[in-house]
Design a protein around this motif. Structure first.
Motif, PDB file in Angstrom:
ATOM      1  N   ARG A  41       0.818  -1.212   0.000  1.00  0.00           N
ATOM      2  CA  ARG A  41       0.000   0.000   0.000  1.00  0.00           C
ATOM      3  C   ARG A  41       0.858   1.270   0.000  1.00  0.00           C
ATOM      4  O   ARG A  41       0.579   2.231   0.729  1.00  0.00           O
ATOM      5  N   ALA A  42       1.882   1.245  -0.824  1.00  0.00           N
ATOM      6  CA  ALA A  42       2.738   2.424  -0.952  1.00  0.00           C
ATOM      7  C   ALA A  42       1.969   3.549  -1.632  1.00  0.00           C
ATOM      8  O   ALA A  42       1.171   3.314  -2.554  1.00  0.00           O
ATOM      9  N   SER A  43       2.192   4.761  -1.175  1.00  0.00           N
ATOM     10  CA  SER A  43       1.549   5.921  -1.786  1.00  0.00           C
ATOM     11  C   SER A  43       2.177   6.196  -3.157  1.00  0.00           C
ATOM     12  O   SER A  43       3.208   5.616  -3.520  1.00  0.00           O
ATOM     13  N   THR A  44       1.561   7.100  -3.901  1.00  0.00           N
ATOM     14  CA  THR A  44       2.094   7.438  -5.213  1.00  0.00           C
ATOM     15  C   THR A  44       3.508   8.007  -5.111  1.00  0.00           C
ATOM     16  O   THR A  44       4.397   7.641  -5.888  1.00  0.00           O
ATOM     17  N   ALA A  45       3.724   8.865  -4.123  1.00  0.00           N
ATOM     18  CA  ALA A  45       5.061   9.435  -3.931  1.00  0.00           C
ATOM     19  C   ALA A  45       6.070   8.347  -3.583  1.00  0.00           C
ATOM     20  O   ALA A  45       7.210   8.368  -4.071  1.00  0.00           O
ATOM     21  N   GLN A  46       5.675   7.389  -2.753  1.00  0.00           N
ATOM     22  CA  GLN A  46       6.584   6.297  -2.389  1.00  0.00           C
ATOM     23  C   GLN A  46       6.860   5.399  -3.581  1.00  0.00           C
ATOM     24  O   GLN A  46       7.995   4.937  -3.765  1.00  0.00           O
ATOM     25  N   MET A  47       5.846   5.138  -4.400  1.00  0.00           N
ATOM     26  CA  MET A  47       6.055   4.324  -5.599  1.00  0.00           C
ATOM     27  C   MET A  47       7.044   4.999  -6.542  1.00  0.00           C
ATOM     28  O   MET A  47       7.919   4.336  -7.115  1.00  0.00           O
ATOM     29  N   VAL A  48       6.917   6.318  -6.676  1.00  0.00           N
ATOM     30  CA  VAL A  48       7.798   7.039  -7.588  1.00  0.00           C
ATOM     31  C   VAL A  48       9.231   7.053  -7.072  1.00  0.00           C
ATOM     32  O   VAL A  48      10.183   6.752  -7.813  1.00  0.00           O
ATOM     33  N   THR A  49       9.409   7.387  -5.792  1.00  0.00           N
ATOM     34  CA  THR A  49      10.761   7.564  -5.242  1.00  0.00           C
ATOM     35  C   THR A  49      11.447   6.246  -4.903  1.00  0.00           C
ATOM     36  O   THR A  49      12.671   6.145  -5.004  1.00  0.00           O
ATOM     37  N   LYS A  50      10.679   5.244  -4.504  1.00  0.00           N
ATOM     38  CA  LYS A  50      11.271   3.980  -4.056  1.00  0.00           C
ATOM     39  C   LYS A  50      11.334   2.904  -5.139  1.00  0.00           C
ATOM     40  O   LYS A  50      12.188   2.012  -5.060  1.00  0.00           O
ATOM     41  N   ILE A  51      10.463   2.991  -6.131  1.00  0.00           N
ATOM     42  CA  ILE A  51      10.396   1.923  -7.133  1.00  0.00           C
ATOM     43  C   ILE A  51      10.647   2.461  -8.534  1.00  0.00           C
ATOM     44  O   ILE A  51      11.568   2.010  -9.227  1.00  0.00           O
ATOM     45  N   TYR A  52       9.844   3.429  -8.978  1.00  0.00           N
ATOM     46  CA  TYR A  52       9.934   3.870 -10.367  1.00  0.00           C
ATOM     47  C   TYR A  52      11.291   4.470 -10.702  1.00  0.00           C
ATOM     48  O   TYR A  52      11.979   4.005 -11.627  1.00  0.00           O
ATOM     49  N   LEU A  53      11.691   5.511  -9.974  1.00  0.00           N
ATOM     50  CA  LEU A  53      12.929   6.212 -10.314  1.00  0.00           C
ATOM     51  C   LEU A  53      14.174   5.330 -10.211  1.00  0.00           C
ATOM     52  O   LEU A  53      15.019   5.354 -11.116  1.00  0.00           O
ATOM     53  N   PRO A  54      14.350   4.533  -9.121  1.00  0.00           N
ATOM     54  CA  PRO A  54      15.534   3.656  -9.094  1.00  0.00           C
ATOM     55  C   PRO A  54      15.543   2.628 -10.212  1.00  0.00           C
ATOM     56  O   PRO A  54      16.598   2.326 -10.777  1.00  0.00           O
ATOM     57  N   ALA A  55      14.352   2.092 -10.570  1.00  0.00           N
ATOM     58  CA  ALA A  55      14.297   1.042 -11.581  1.00  0.00           C
ATOM     59  C   ALA A  55      14.523   1.586 -12.991  1.00  0.00           C
ATOM     60  O   ALA A  55      15.009   0.860 -13.862  1.00  0.00           O
ATOM     61  N   MET A  56      14.163   2.849 -13.221  1.00  0.00           N
ATOM     62  CA  MET A  56      14.303   3.435 -14.554  1.00  0.00           C
ATOM     63  C   MET A  56      15.470   4.419 -14.615  1.00  0.00           C
ATOM     64  O   MET A  56      15.506   5.321 -15.456  1.00  0.00           O
ATOM     65  N   LEU A  57      16.456   4.220 -13.735  1.00  0.00           N
ATOM     66  CA  LEU A  57      17.568   5.168 -13.628  1.00  0.00           C
ATOM     67  C   LEU A  57      18.328   5.315 -14.932  1.00  0.00           C
ATOM     68  O   LEU A  57      18.607   6.431 -15.384  1.00  0.00           O
ATOM     69  N   ILE A  58      18.683   4.199 -15.570  1.00  0.00           N
ATOM     70  CA  ILE A  58      19.517   4.249 -16.767  1.00  0.00           C
ATOM     71  C   ILE A  58      18.786   4.907 -17.940  1.00  0.00           C
ATOM     72  O   ILE A  58      19.330   5.816 -18.579  1.00  0.00           O
ATOM     73  N   PRO A  59      17.531   4.478 -18.275  1.00  0.00           N
ATOM     74  CA  PRO A  59      16.831   5.202 -19.347  1.00  0.00           C
ATOM     75  C   PRO A  59      16.644   6.680 -19.032  1.00  0.00           C
ATOM     76  O   PRO A  59      16.699   7.523 -19.937  1.00  0.00           O
ATOM     77  N   MET A  60      16.444   7.003 -17.761  1.00  0.00           N
ATOM     78  CA  MET A  60      16.247   8.398 -17.389  1.00  0.00           C
ATOM     79  C   MET A  60      17.525   9.203 -17.609  1.00  0.00           C
ATOM     80  O   MET A  60      17.486  10.324 -18.145  1.00  0.00           O
TER      81      MET A  60
END
Length: 267
Positions: free
Chosen positions: A172-191
């Motif tokens: 039940r991670a919030s949207t901010a937690q999903m972005v900072t903890k999952i999305y951004l670290p996982a998409m670091l290289i394409p970003m």
């Protein structure tokens, strides 16, 4: 045996890297030699293709002038704010579009249609909205930077392991937690790769805007050199801009390689 294999692979990579470096140096020297031959051949007017020594002299004069650094600071600030604004907006849009099938169907086409459009056609609008000062140059660079970052972020979102997303949602991670903890670290290289592309087009957008309507910045100095037919200074300016862009791009590249190494490193 395993250690021997690792050492062998390291030696192979070092030898390959040395060969690449030698090849790059040879290409640069060949280009410089071709330029000097063309300058001294008499095929073109001397002031159009000046000898290298005159370009080097002009570069030394520029680097010893306070006016150059004042204009460099103006352009650097404009590119920085353009990259910050355009890159941040691109990452936000990329996460939104890449993370939702509905958003993908609704809006991704606009990114692909508008992305290749020459952004300089929007510059008159930028002038009307933000004036003739730095605001219009920043807006031009931000608009140029937005699309490659947004497209890279969209592609990066699709490459995220679905298991990571399900784990985040199960906790039940919030949207901010999903972005900072999952999305951004996982998409670091394409970003990072998107930001590298965005940085390049941000420089192009800012410099183009400065050549059209400005009284400061590197683009202004370049167009002034052209107007005064001071070709050695113009070429020197172009070389300096290229070297600065190459240094920053190299820094982004090393950051991307470091991200790759961290992702490949076993937990």
């Amino acid at each position: 045996m395993a250690q021997t294999g690792v050492l062998t692979r390291q030696a192979t990579r070092t030898a390959a890297s040395s060969q690449v470096t030698v090849l790059r140096i040879v290409i640069i020297l060949a280009l410089l030699a071709a330029w000097e031959l063309l300058a001294r051949s008499g095929l073109l007017f001397e002031d159009v293709v000046p000898p290298l020594v005159r370009i080097v002299q002009a570069m030394i004069q520029l680097l010893s002038s306070s006016i150059f650094y004042q204009n460099l600071w103006v352009t650097a600030l404009e590119v920085f704010f353009a990259l910050t604004i355009g890159g941040t907006a691109g990452i936000v849009v990329g996460i939104a579009v890449g993370g939702s099938a509905f958003m993908t169907r609704a809006y991704e086409a606009y990114l692909y249609y508008l992305g290749p459009t020459p952004k300089i056609i929007f510059f008159p609008i930028m002038i009307m909205w933000f004036g003739v000062g730095s605001g219009s140059k920043i807006a031009m660079g931000a608009l140029s930077c937005f699309f490659p970052v947004a497209l890279s972020a969209t592609a990066g979102m699709r490459q995220i392991d679905k298991v990571l997303i399900r784990v985040g949602r199960s906790f039940r991670a919030s949207t901010a937690q999903m972005v900072t903890k999952i999305y951004l670290p996982a998409m670091l290289i394409p970003m990072i790769n998107g930001i590298r592309l965005g940085f390049g087009v941000a420089i192009i957008g800012v410099l183009l805007a400065e050549t059209k309507l400005s009284n400061q910045g590197l683009g202004y100095l370049i167009i002034q050199s052209y107007t005064q037919f001071n070709m050695p200074q113009m070429y020197a300016m172009l070389i300096i801009v290229f070297m600065i862009a190459a240094v920053v791009n190299t820094a982004f590249g090393r950051l991307s390689n470091r991200g790759v190494s961290k992702q490949k490193r076993p937990a």
